[in-house]
Design a protein around this motif. Structure first.
Motif, PDB file in Angstrom:
ATOM      1  N   LEU A  68       7.081  -3.278 -79.624  1.00 19.61           N
ATOM      2  CA  LEU A  68       8.395  -2.639 -79.687  1.00 19.61           C
ATOM      3  C   LEU A  68       9.373  -3.239 -78.684  1.00 19.61           C
ATOM      4  O   LEU A  68      10.587  -3.245 -78.910  1.00 19.61           O
ATOM      5  N   SER A  69       8.860  -3.725 -77.568  1.00 19.08           N
ATOM      6  CA  SER A  69       9.720  -4.313 -76.541  1.00 19.08           C
ATOM      7  C   SER A  69      10.038  -5.783 -76.821  1.00 19.08           C
ATOM      8  O   SER A  69      10.800  -6.401 -76.086  1.00 19.08           O
ATOM      9  N   ASP A  70       9.439  -6.305 -77.891  1.00 18.95           N
ATOM     10  CA  ASP A  70       9.658  -7.708 -78.256  1.00 18.95           C
ATOM     11  C   ASP A  70      10.790  -7.797 -79.278  1.00 18.95           C
ATOM     12  O   ASP A  70      10.775  -7.102 -80.298  1.00 18.95           O
ATOM     13  N   CYS A  71      11.753  -8.650 -79.023  1.00 22.62           N
ATOM     14  CA  CYS A  71      12.892  -8.806 -79.944  1.00 22.62           C
ATOM     15  C   CYS A  71      12.442  -9.252 -81.326  1.00 22.62           C
ATOM     16  O   CYS A  71      13.104  -8.968 -82.329  1.00 22.62           O
ATOM     17  N   ALA A  72      11.322  -9.962 -81.388  1.00 24.12           N
ATOM     18  CA  ALA A  72      10.826 -10.453 -82.681  1.00 24.12           C
ATOM     19  C   ALA A  72      10.479  -9.299 -83.613  1.00 24.12           C
ATOM     20  O   ALA A  72      10.616  -9.410 -84.831  1.00 24.12           O
ATOM     21  N   PHE A  73      10.021  -8.185 -83.029  1.00 24.97           N
ATOM     22  CA  PHE A  73       9.687  -7.014 -83.855  1.00 24.97           C
ATOM     23  C   PHE A  73      10.921  -6.530 -84.601  1.00 24.97           C
ATOM     24  O   PHE A  73      10.891  -6.310 -85.804  1.00 24.97           O
ATOM     25  N   TRP A  74      12.018  -6.373 -83.884  1.00 28.34           N
ATOM     26  CA  TRP A  74      13.233  -5.813 -84.493  1.00 28.34           C
ATOM     27  C   TRP A  74      13.875  -6.796 -85.461  1.00 28.34           C
ATOM     28  O   TRP A  74      14.486  -6.384 -86.453  1.00 28.34           O
ATOM     29  N   SER A  75      13.711  -8.076 -85.196  1.00 26.04           N
ATOM     30  CA  SER A  75      14.277  -9.061 -86.133  1.00 26.04           C
ATOM     31  C   SER A  75      13.482  -9.126 -87.424  1.00 26.04           C
ATOM     32  O   SER A  75      14.031  -9.452 -88.483  1.00 26.04           O
ATOM     33  N   ASN A  76      12.173  -8.826 -87.350  1.00 24.22           N
ATOM     34  CA  ASN A  76      11.320  -8.862 -88.542  1.00 24.22           C
ATOM     35  C   ASN A  76      11.237  -7.517 -89.255  1.00 24.22           C
ATOM     36  O   ASN A  76      10.683  -7.435 -90.355  1.00 24.22           O
ATOM     37  N   LEU A  77      11.767  -6.485 -88.615  1.00 25.41           N
ATOM     38  CA  LEU A  77      11.626  -5.150 -89.176  1.00 25.41           C
ATOM     39  C   LEU A  77      12.290  -5.038 -90.547  1.00 25.41           C
ATOM     40  O   LEU A  77      11.764  -4.389 -91.456  1.00 25.41           O
ATOM     41  N   TRP A  78      13.447  -5.667 -90.680  1.00 30.72           N
ATOM     42  CA  TRP A  78      14.139  -5.661 -91.979  1.00 30.72           C
ATOM     43  C   TRP A  78      14.163  -7.080 -92.530  1.00 30.72           C
ATOM     44  O   TRP A  78      14.589  -8.015 -91.866  1.00 30.72           O
ATOM     45  N   ASP A  79      13.688  -7.238 -93.745  1.00 32.21           N
ATOM     46  CA  ASP A  79      13.652  -8.525 -94.419  1.00 32.21           C
ATOM     47  C   ASP A  79      14.304  -8.330 -95.785  1.00 32.21           C
ATOM     48  O   ASP A  79      13.727  -7.693 -96.667  1.00 32.21           O
ATOM     49  N   THR A  80      15.504  -8.856 -95.946  1.00 26.03           N
ATOM     50  CA  THR A  80      16.252  -8.642 -97.192  1.00 26.03           C
ATOM     51  C   THR A  80      15.500  -9.179 -98.401  1.00 26.03           C
ATOM     52  O   THR A  80      15.462  -8.538 -99.456  1.00 26.03           O
ATOM     53  N   GLN A  81      14.881 -10.330 -98.247  1.00 30.04           N
ATOM     54  CA  GLN A  81      14.144 -10.902 -99.370  1.00 30.04           C
ATOM     55  C   GLN A  81      12.968 -10.008 -99.763  1.00 30.04           C
ATOM     56  O   GLN A  81      12.727  -9.755-100.954  1.00 30.04           O
ATOM     57  N   ALA A  82      12.248  -9.513 -98.757  1.00 31.58           N
ATOM     58  CA  ALA A  82      11.129  -8.615 -99.041  1.00 31.58           C
ATOM     59  C   ALA A  82      11.623  -7.330 -99.700  1.00 31.58           C
ATOM     60  O   ALA A  82      10.987  -6.803-100.622  1.00 31.58           O
ATOM     61  N   ALA A  83      12.773  -6.818 -99.247  1.00 27.63           N
ATOM     62  CA  ALA A  83      13.328  -5.594 -99.821  1.00 27.63           C
ATOM     63  C   ALA A  83      13.705  -5.795-101.285  1.00 27.63           C
ATOM     64  O   ALA A  83      13.451  -4.918-102.135  1.00 27.63           O
ATOM     65  N   LEU A  84      14.284  -6.940-101.597  1.00 29.84           N
ATOM     66  CA  LEU A  84      14.665  -7.221-102.979  1.00 29.84           C
ATOM     67  C   LEU A  84      13.437  -7.397-103.866  1.00 29.84           C
ATOM     68  O   LEU A  84      13.418  -6.952-105.025  1.00 29.84           O
ATOM     69  N   ILE A  85      12.412  -8.047-103.338  1.00 23.18           N
ATOM     70  CA  ILE A  85      11.168  -8.209-104.101  1.00 23.18           C
ATOM     71  C   ILE A  85      10.530  -6.849-104.361  1.00 23.18           C
ATOM     72  O   ILE A  85      10.055  -6.561-105.473  1.00 23.18           O
ATOM     73  N   TYR A  86      10.543  -5.996-103.326  1.00 27.18           N
ATOM     74  CA  TYR A  86       9.954  -4.668-103.499  1.00 27.18           C
ATOM     75  C   TYR A  86      10.738  -3.856-104.530  1.00 27.18           C
ATOM     76  O   TYR A  86      10.156  -3.170-105.373  1.00 27.18           O
ATOM     77  N   LEU A  87      12.056  -3.924-104.476  1.00 30.79           N
ATOM     78  CA  LEU A  87      12.889  -3.207-105.442  1.00 30.79           C
ATOM     79  C   LEU A  87      12.627  -3.718-106.857  1.00 30.79           C
ATOM     80  O   LEU A  87      12.550  -2.927-107.812  1.00 30.79           O
ATOM     81  N   ALA A  88      12.469  -5.043-106.991  1.00 31.71           N
ATOM     82  CA  ALA A  88      12.156  -5.620-108.300  1.00 31.71           C
ATOM     83  C   ALA A  88      10.793  -5.138-108.790  1.00 31.71           C
ATOM     84  O   ALA A  88      10.602  -4.884-109.991  1.00 31.71           O
ATOM     85  N   TRP A  89       9.834  -5.017-107.861  1.00 36.09           N
ATOM     86  CA  TRP A  89       8.508  -4.523-108.238  1.00 36.09           C
ATOM     87  C   TRP A  89       8.575  -3.088-108.753  1.00 36.09           C
ATOM     88  O   TRP A  89       7.987  -2.755-109.782  1.00 36.09           O
TER      89      TRP A  89
END
Length: 451
Positions: A68-89
């Motif tokens: 949680l204290s790592d910036c990489a966590f927050w940058s990876n938390l939302w992935d637009t491509q993954a969200a679109l793939i999930y919505l398509a699924w």
């Protein structure tokens, strides 16, 4: 006067909930936030990026707070491509429900005296999705289907957004006139009713939202996630380990069996009793595909070959033929499945007026009949026992280097004990003194001679 009469009838059908579950609103609030946090914690506490799965469970919270204290966590938390793939699924599952043929089957009689009809085509949706995935992998190679592993956090977040959105939508929709509410979800407290589910069967026309979510988007995605894990392992090692094959076989068969026997779900507590809210939504869409696949994800970065790695926990010098390790785990899973399927078969036959085994039963004063021999004479929930044995078999291929991969077994035990207690509380209200008599005839709750 007519409107007053209708209002009175509606109040009688939808009485105010006076008894809470899950410790009431405080418990509902904690679980609503606790479930998503647990999903993320299991990833960051047991993943390749965090150095694998730790031997002690206590170190998982520390790993999660570090993430949680790592910036990489927050940058990876939302992935637009993954969200679109999930919505398509999700959209694919809706379209498949719409266009694929299927029988319309009646559910149990509701408080209104009506029977809701459900379209049965979950298994054909599963076969279509599986065929498309296998064809895609065959054409483009295993590396083309590893995106579920690579974008894991993004997919979890997308499923959580869908869960919250659905939970809020059905909660708001439950206030329309004529909605049949769940007896346990009409407390008047927003936090509790949003979590537990206020409306019993939220629908859009003939499309039943609850039964759809129960068997399609999350359950089928669980199998596709496992396949993605096998593809990732193939890219890394050049093949699929025997442990991974067992996980794919066991969990894939479990999903296929549940979807093939889709009508059986119509008599479960989820469909007949519980409302559809955040509890079922997040369980169906997030918890099932992204927690139940923990074993397959673990085997990506910690491949296990049975016969050696399985027994290193006991003796590093001990080596046994690989086939013995495979056969022993196959036996455990087969035993669990046999108990699960035989018990459910006896129950379904009896409910449909059949009794091919000439099982004995106890007739209550209300006229209901309760089995007292066969598997249902050994315990009051023998199908749960079979489920637990299978759960153990799914974790055994990961070996004994960490308890984290056995999280599912522990969680599932708690879940089934809770369901057993809820079910028996309802039976005690329904059957009264006959239930006390029945419990003397069948004293064990789940595991014969143990519990």
């Amino acid at each position: 006067m007519p409107s007053q009469k209708k209002g009175k009838i509606q109040n009688e059908l939808n009485p105010r909930t006076t008894e809470y579950e899950f410790l009431g609103p405080p418990g509902a609030f904690l679980i609503t936030f606790g479930v998503p946090l647990t999903v993320y914690a299991l990833f960051f506490g047991c993943s390749e990026s965090s150095g694998g799965c730790p031997p002690p469970l206590a170190s998982i919270p520390e790993r999660f707070t570090t993430a949680l204290s790592d910036c990489a966590f927050w940058s990876n938390l939302w992935d637009t491509q993954a969200a679109l793939i999930y919505l398509a699924w999700y959209a694919f599952c809706v379209v498949a429900w719409t266009i694929l043929p299927g029988d319309w089957v009646e559910g149990v009689t509701m408080r209104t005296g009506e029977k809701k009809k459900y379209k049965i085509n979950a298994f054909s949706t599963f076969l279509l999705a599986l065929g498309l995935a296998v064809g895609y992998i065959y054409r483009n190679g295993p590396q083309s289907f590893t995106f579920l592993y690579e974008k894991w956090v993004g997919f979890v977040t997308a499923s959580l957004v869908m869960s919250v959105a659905q939970g809020l939508a059905v909660y708001v929709g439950s206030f329309r006139k004529g909605a049949l509410l769940a007896l346990g979800g009409n407390s008047g407290n927003f936090i509790y009713d949003f979590y537990i589910g206020r409306e019993l069967n939220p629908s859009i026309g003939s499309f039943d939202i609850k039964s759809f979510n129960e068997l399609r988007p999350g359950l089928i995605l669980w199998t596709l996630v496992n396949i993605s894990m096998a593809c990732e392992q193939t890219v890394r090692t050049g093949g699929v380990s025997d442990a991974m094959w067992l996980v794919l076989l066991f969990q894939g068969w479990y999903v296929a069996d549940g979807l093939y026997n889709e009508p059986a779900i119509l008599t479960t507590m989820d469909i007949t009793t519980d409302g559809f809210g955040f509890m079922l939504s997040v369980g169906d869409l997030t918890w099932v595909p992204f927690v139940y696949s923990l074993q397959a994800r673990f085997l990506v970065f910690r491949p296990v070959e049975l016969g050696s790695g399985l027994y290193q926990y006991f003796d590093n010098e001990s080596q046994i033929p690989r086939y013995l390790g495979v056969l022993s785990i196959l036996f455990v899973n087969a035993l669990g499945y046999w108990i699960f399927r035989e018990a459910n078969g006896e129950k379904n036959d009896f409910r449909n007026g059949k009794n091919p085994k000439n099982l004995q039963y106890f007739t209550t004063e209300s006229g209901s009949k309760l089995l007292t021999t066969g598997w249902w004479g050994r315990s009051r929930h023998p199908n749960y026992f079979g489920d637990l044995v299978m759960a153990l078999a799914w974790s055994l291929p990961t070996g004994f280097t960490t308890p984290v991969t056995y999280f599912y077994v522990v969680y599932f035990t708690v879940l089934l004990v809770h369901r057993q207690r809820r079910d028996e509380e309802a039976c005690e209200k329904k059957y009264g003194k006959d239930w006390a008599k029945y419990k003397k005839m069948v004293p064990y709750r789940i595991i014969p001679y143990v519990y």
